[in-house]
Design a protein around this motif. Structure first.
Motif, PDB file in Angstrom:
ATOM      1  N   SER A   2       0.848  -1.172  -0.011  1.00 38.56           N
ATOM      2  CA  SER A   2      -0.021  -0.099   0.014  1.00 38.56           C
ATOM      3  C   SER A   2       0.870   1.118   0.002  1.00 38.56           C
ATOM      4  N   VAL A   3       0.355   2.468  -0.503  1.00 39.79           N
ATOM      5  CA  VAL A   3       0.985   3.701  -0.444  1.00 39.79           C
ATOM      6  C   VAL A   3       0.177   4.720   0.567  1.00 39.79           C
ATOM      7  N   SER A   4       0.905   5.695   1.171  1.00 39.80           N
ATOM      8  CA  SER A   4       0.270   6.209   1.983  1.00 39.80           C
ATOM      9  C   SER A   4      -0.524   7.519   1.319  1.00 39.80           C
ATOM     10  N   ASP A   5      -1.446   8.072   1.863  1.00 40.67           N
ATOM     11  CA  ASP A   5      -2.328   9.420   1.493  1.00 40.67           C
ATOM     12  C   ASP A   5      -1.657  10.373   1.058  1.00 40.67           C
ATOM     13  N   ILE A   6      -0.420  10.656   1.746  1.00 39.45           N
ATOM     14  CA  ILE A   6       0.426  11.689   1.444  1.00 39.45           C
ATOM     15  C   ILE A   6       1.036  11.744   0.058  1.00 39.45           C
ATOM     16  N   ASP A   7       1.503  10.266  -0.273  1.00 39.80           N
ATOM     17  CA  ASP A   7       1.995   9.979  -1.448  1.00 39.80           C
ATOM     18  C   ASP A   7       1.265  10.033  -2.534  1.00 39.80           C
ATOM     19  N   LEU A 120      -9.619  13.260 -17.094  1.00 40.89           N
ATOM     20  CA  LEU A 120      -8.638  12.422 -17.096  1.00 40.89           C
ATOM     21  C   LEU A 120      -9.051  11.194 -16.257  1.00 40.89           C
ATOM     22  N   LEU A 121      -9.170  10.034 -16.735  1.00 39.64           N
ATOM     23  CA  LEU A 121      -9.500   8.806 -16.258  1.00 39.64           C
ATOM     24  C   LEU A 121      -8.142   8.238 -15.258  1.00 39.64           C
ATOM     25  N   ALA A 122      -8.686   7.692 -14.069  1.00 39.55           N
ATOM     26  CA  ALA A 122      -7.702   7.179 -13.220  1.00 39.55           C
ATOM     27  C   ALA A 122      -8.310   6.209 -12.358  1.00 39.55           C
ATOM     28  N   VAL A 123      -8.285   4.965 -12.570  1.00 47.69           N
ATOM     29  CA  VAL A 123      -8.960   3.727 -11.975  1.00 47.69           C
ATOM     30  C   VAL A 123      -8.100   2.704 -11.590  1.00 47.69           C
ATOM     31  N   GLU A 124      -6.628   2.935 -11.858  1.00 53.52           N
ATOM     32  CA  GLU A 124      -5.872   1.772 -11.341  1.00 53.52           C
ATOM     33  C   GLU A 124      -5.499   1.911  -9.945  1.00 53.52           C
ATOM     34  N   PRO A 125      -4.815   0.726  -9.165  1.00 54.75           N
ATOM     35  CA  PRO A 125      -4.752   0.716  -7.770  1.00 54.75           C
ATOM     36  C   PRO A 125      -3.779   1.863  -7.362  1.00 54.75           C
ATOM     37  N   PRO A 126      -4.028   2.478  -6.198  1.00 54.24           N
ATOM     38  CA  PRO A 126      -3.182   3.621  -5.975  1.00 54.24           C
ATOM     39  C   PRO A 126      -1.667   3.345  -6.104  1.00 54.24           C
ATOM     40  N   GLU A 127      -1.189   2.375  -5.651  1.00 56.69           N
ATOM     41  CA  GLU A 127       0.258   2.078  -5.722  1.00 56.69           C
ATOM     42  C   GLU A 127       0.779   1.961  -7.285  1.00 56.69           C
ATOM     43  N   VAL A 128      -0.305   1.810  -8.246  1.00 53.61           N
ATOM     44  CA  VAL A 128       0.227   1.936  -9.774  1.00 53.61           C
ATOM     45  C   VAL A 128       0.273   3.110 -10.150  1.00 53.61           C
ATOM     46  N   LEU A 129      -0.889   3.873  -9.647  1.00 51.58           N
ATOM     47  CA  LEU A 129      -0.879   5.296  -9.958  1.00 51.58           C
ATOM     48  C   LEU A 129       0.415   6.105  -9.459  1.00 51.58           C
ATOM     49  N   CYS A 130       1.102   5.702  -8.233  1.00 50.33           N
ATOM     50  CA  CYS A 130       2.100   6.349  -7.782  1.00 50.33           C
ATOM     51  C   CYS A 130       3.610   5.929  -8.710  1.00 50.33           C
ATOM     52  N   ARG A 131       3.417   4.726  -9.073  1.00 46.41           N
ATOM     53  CA  ARG A 131       4.591   4.117  -9.602  1.00 46.41           C
ATOM     54  C   ARG A 131       4.798   4.807 -11.155  1.00 46.41           C
ATOM     55  N   LEU A 132       3.483   4.945 -11.699  1.00 44.81           N
ATOM     56  CA  LEU A 132       3.460   5.645 -13.242  1.00 44.81           C
ATOM     57  C   LEU A 132       2.915   7.068 -13.318  1.00 44.81           C
ATOM     58  N   VAL A 133       3.297   7.823 -12.472  1.00 39.06           N
ATOM     59  CA  VAL A 133       2.945   9.153 -12.465  1.00 39.06           C
ATOM     60  C   VAL A 133       3.786   9.719 -13.751  1.00 39.06           C
ATOM     61  N   PRO A 134       2.993  10.625 -14.606  1.00 40.56           N
ATOM     62  CA  PRO A 134       3.560  10.713 -15.882  1.00 40.56           C
ATOM     63  C   PRO A 134       4.301  12.074 -15.745  1.00 40.56           C
ATOM     64  N   THR A 135       5.232  12.061 -17.023  1.00 39.66           N
ATOM     65  CA  THR A 135       6.241  13.450 -17.009  1.00 39.66           C
ATOM     66  C   THR A 135       5.818  14.001 -18.396  1.00 39.66           C
TER      67      THR A 135
END
Length: 357
Positions: A2-7, A120-135
């Protein structure tokens, strides 16, 4: 893990900054029965913390009785917005919609985008979103690939397994998915990182052979034995193989729609932080498989609708098939060779992997 809310809040703020969210703008968070609660609270916190006016629109699910799969992309077209003018009006009045429900391939989505609203669609698990933050670099790379597709008149796909598919181009635009919405009326998906287009109607022809390790979505299965698909005049006319081929055929037949077999979008993955192996680590109902769609060097093709690109085909069935180890050329010039993207970043990563091996 899991990831923290702050992350997750920090990840959302990075994406919202890339999406040019300004203080005082209106953000509507679109939710449904399957929205992840941590994603919801962090999306609201992030947008509110940047000074946006944040609303939440929660809509009931639809289509469960029509589909063999619980995946959000398993039955397209009809959505909770269908015949719901009040909800549509609220979204059209927003500067940005954070879609945590999955509103895709629908006339209502196009109507909202045409009003200038960003989605903006964002439905993957939170940890996947954090790993794949776009640039910004993701956008630059995807846009460069898009320009190559726009200039081409044929995409040719081959593989050692026997794939030999030719797709004439030019009728439809190239689409960039890089994970944020930086222009009015833009739709994108976080996470992503790939380029795609649609072949000319009725002109794709050849043979696709799915090999071990290729992926079927929305089934979220790795192929374990070869599956052959014959394509003629833009449609898959034969699917043959073993058990997985039979499952695929029965799944598609359940829609009772010949348009389900049309070749839909084609392109390749450009996201080095996405992983082919991700499906092995998650249960099927926790994600929609964006790692599979985006991992660098895949050939991603699909069957089903083309209305996302302005076409008229709106079949409810949509099959995405990310393949490994393919070669993709545009007018005879390689874009991907045996799963290695032929740009500076792709070649450099391939050289590093070779050194490590």
């Amino acid at each position: 893990m899991s990831v923290s809310d702050i992350d997750l809040i920090q990840a959302f703020q990075q994406v919202l900054t890339l999406s040019r969210l300004q203080a005082g703008q209106t953000v509507t968070v679109l939710t449904g029965a399957d929205t992840h609660p941590q994603t919801l609270r962090c999306a609201i916190a992030a947008a509110s913390g940047m000074g946006a006016r944040v609303n939440r629109l929660d809509l009931p699910p639809v289509n469960a009785e029509k589909s063999l799969s619980r995946d959000a992309l398993a039955y397209l077209g009809t959505t909770p917005l269908t015949g719901n003018p009040a909800a549509i009006a609220a979204l059209k009045a927003s500067d940005l919609v954070l879609d945590l429900m999955t509103l895709l391939f629908s006339p209502e989505q196009h109507e909202i985008l045409q009003a200038g609203t960003k989605i903006l669609l964002a439905v993957e698990p939170p940890e996947v979103l954090c790993r794949l933050v776009p640039t910004e670099a993701d956008r630059t790379r995807v846009q460069a690939a898009s320009r190559r597709i726009e200039a081409a008149r044929q995409m040719h796909i081959t593989s050692a397994a026997g794939t030999d598919l030719r797709c004439p181009l030019g009728e439809f635009p190239a689409i960039c998915e890089y994970g944020f919405v930086d222009q009015p009326g833009r739709w994108d998906h976080w996470p992503s990182g790939f380029v795609l287009t649609w072949p000319n109607e009725g002109q794709s022809h050849g043979r696709v052979v799915l090999d071990r390790g290729d992926i079927l979505l929305p089934m979220k299965d790795y192929v374990t034995e070869p599956i052959e698909l014959i394509i003629d005049k833009g449609y898959v006319t034969r699917i043959s193989g073993g058990l997985q081929a039979d499952i695929l055929k029965e799944y598609m037949a359940a829609y009772e729609d010949p348009e389900a077999y049309a070749v839909s979008h084609i392109g390749w993955g450009l996201q080095p932080r996405a992983h082919w192996s991700m499906l092995a680590h998650y249960s099927k109902e926790t994600h929609i498989g964006m790692d599979a769609r985006a991992f660098e060097g895949n050939f991603l093709w699909s069957m089903g609708p083309n209305n996302e690109a302005g076409g008229s085909r709106t079949t409810a069935c949509h099959i995405d098939i990310p393949m490994r180890h393919c070669s993709v050329s545009l007018d005879g010039v390689p874009a991907v060779i045996h799963g290695v993207v032929q740009d500076e970043q792709g070649l450099a990563r391939a050289a590093r992997r070779k050194d490590i091996a």
